[in-house]
Design an enzyme around this catalytic site. Structure first.
Site, short mmCIF file in Angstrom:
data_model
loop_
_atom_site.label_atom_id
_atom_site.label_comp_id
_atom_site.label_asym_id
_atom_site.label_seq_id
_atom_site.Cartn_x
_atom_site.Cartn_y
_atom_site.Cartn_z
N THR A 12 5.76 -1.62 11.66
CA THR A 12 5.07 -0.35 11.88
C THR A 12 3.61 -0.45 11.45
O THR A 12 2.93 0.56 11.34
CB THR A 12 5.75 0.79 11.08
OG1 THR A 12 5.75 0.45 9.68
CG2 THR A 12 7.18 1.03 11.55
N ALA A 13 3.14 -1.68 11.22
CA ALA A 13 1.81 -1.87 10.66
C ALA A 13 0.77 -2.18 11.74
O ALA A 13 -0.02 -1.31 12.12
CB ALA A 13 1.85 -2.99 9.62
N GLU B 128 -0.88 -1.97 23.92
CA GLU B 128 -0.16 -0.70 24.08
C GLU B 128 -0.75 0.10 25.23
O GLU B 128 -1.98 0.17 25.34
CB GLU B 128 -0.23 0.10 22.77
CG GLU B 128 0.43 -0.60 21.60
CD GLU B 128 0.29 0.17 20.29
OE1 GLU B 128 -0.29 1.28 20.30
OE2 GLU B 128 0.75 -0.34 19.26
N HIS C 161 4.27 3.73 19.02
CA HIS C 161 3.27 3.92 17.95
C HIS C 161 3.37 5.33 17.35
O HIS C 161 2.39 6.07 17.26
CB HIS C 161 1.86 3.67 18.48
CG HIS C 161 0.90 3.21 17.43
ND1 HIS C 161 -0.11 2.31 17.67
CD2 HIS C 161 0.80 3.53 16.11
CE1 HIS C 161 -0.80 2.10 16.57
NE2 HIS C 161 -0.27 2.84 15.60
N GLY D 127 0.84 -1.19 0.00
CA GLY D 127 0.00 0.00 0.00
C GLY D 127 0.87 1.24 0.00
O GLY D 127 2.08 1.17 -0.28
N ALA E 171 5.08 5.98 14.20
CA ALA E 171 5.52 6.01 12.80
C ALA E 171 4.77 7.03 11.95
O ALA E 171 5.37 7.72 11.13
CB ALA E 171 5.40 4.62 12.18
#
Length: 314
Positions: free
Chosen positions: A229-230, A260, A279, A152, A281
């Site tokens: 990072t997804a 988290e 979190h 993506g 990114a």
């Protein structure tokens, strides 16, 4: 006047997003999501609102049922795994996200994490702060293999940066691009096996489960580094902790986690070959503004009876 709830913690009264909503005649109420809410508070969170701009907190069928006036849920980000989409659709509540707003930020973060891992920068800077003078020998990125799972916007942007750094870029995707500009498309097993740096850019949920489980981690090179990072759900963190401890892989860099903030009893704590960030990114100033404006525009469009740009409920 419609009442709009805003839970995204970086959106604040008086910012561009707030001003845009007010210009269209809407009232805004801020309830930032910074930690898990009490269950009764969470269940009633959406009640009495016509629209909401939300962070990544869960939106359940129970919450939606308690909000009969809610017409639109807009995510100030890309992922929407935390929203019960079927429940929203059944109630006629539109759900939108904000794709294409933070992919450059994500790609730059991926490369930053790769460089930190390759040059062992966390260990070096910590050592200097502690009064030592470590002279760690790292690795050059040029000539190494960057494996990307998912293609993506963030996967594409990461591939472009990898190519610019002289890396060989392998991609596993269901949607290969004929205008690949140096990217080599191949199967998932090959990407996992050949990557020196393996970066995840695919969605969680939808039957994917733990993409990086024990067997896939063991298929990686012992010198390889995993970057995520997804979605935290893509990685079996217990298996990863074992793989990092026993040398199955050399390292990992995680910006997303199963839970988290990172729990105190996480097996990833105390490992010196894993980098964990909070979190971040997609959280540059520029990306936050783009995402917030996109979410606000989705709210405005639905409330003014226009089709929103990025629905995910169809």
């Amino acid at each position: 006047m419609a009442r709009i709830l805003i839970t995204t913690d970086y959106l604040v009264p008086g910012d561009d997003i707030d001003k845009l909503l007010h210009r269209h005649g809407h009232e805004t109420i801020f309830a930032p999501f910074t930690a898990a809410r009490e269950s009764s508070q969470q269940d009633a969170l959406l009640s009495g609102f016509d629209g909401a701009i939300i962070a990544s907190e869960p939106v359940t069928a129970k919450m939606l049922a308690a909000a009969p006036t809610l017409k639109i849920l807009a995510r100030s980000g890309v992922g929407y795994d935390s929203i019960d989409i079927p429940a929203a659709a059944a109630l006629g509540t539109r759900v939108c996200n904000a794709p294409g707003t933070n992919h450059h930020s994500v790609a730059e973060m991926v490369i930053g994490l790769i460089i930190m891992s390759a040059r062992r920068l966390a260990e070096v800077t910590t050592g200097v702060q502690q009064g030592r003078w470590p002279r760690e020998a790292g690795h050059e990125l040029q000539g190494s293999t960057l494996g990307i799972i998912g293609y993506g916007p963030s996967g594409r942007a990461t591939a472009s940066l990898g190519i610019a750094l002289g890396m060989r870029v392998l991609v596993s995707t269901a949607h290969p691009d004929s205008n690949n500009n140096g990217v080599q498309f191949t199967d998932l097993d090959t990407v996992v096996r050949d990557a020196d740096y393996l970066s995840l850019h695919t969605r969680g949920g939808q039957g994917i489960g733990r993409l990086m489980d024990e067997s896939r981690l063991r298929a990686m090179k012992p010198t390889a580094v995993l970057i995520n990072t997804a979605r935290g759900s893509l990685v079996d963190e217990g298996a990863l902790a074992t793989a990092l401890s026993d040398g199955t892989i050399a390292g990992a860099a995680l910006d997303v986690l199963e839970s988290e903030p990172l729990p105190g009893d996480s097996p990833l704590r105390g490992l010196d070959n894993v980098l964990i960030t909070s979190h971040l990114a997609g959280q540059t100033i520029e990306a936050r503004r783009r995402a917030g404006l996109a979410a606000a525009q989705a709210v405005i469009d639905v409330l003014e009876n226009r089709e929103p740009a990025h629905p995910v409920d169809l």
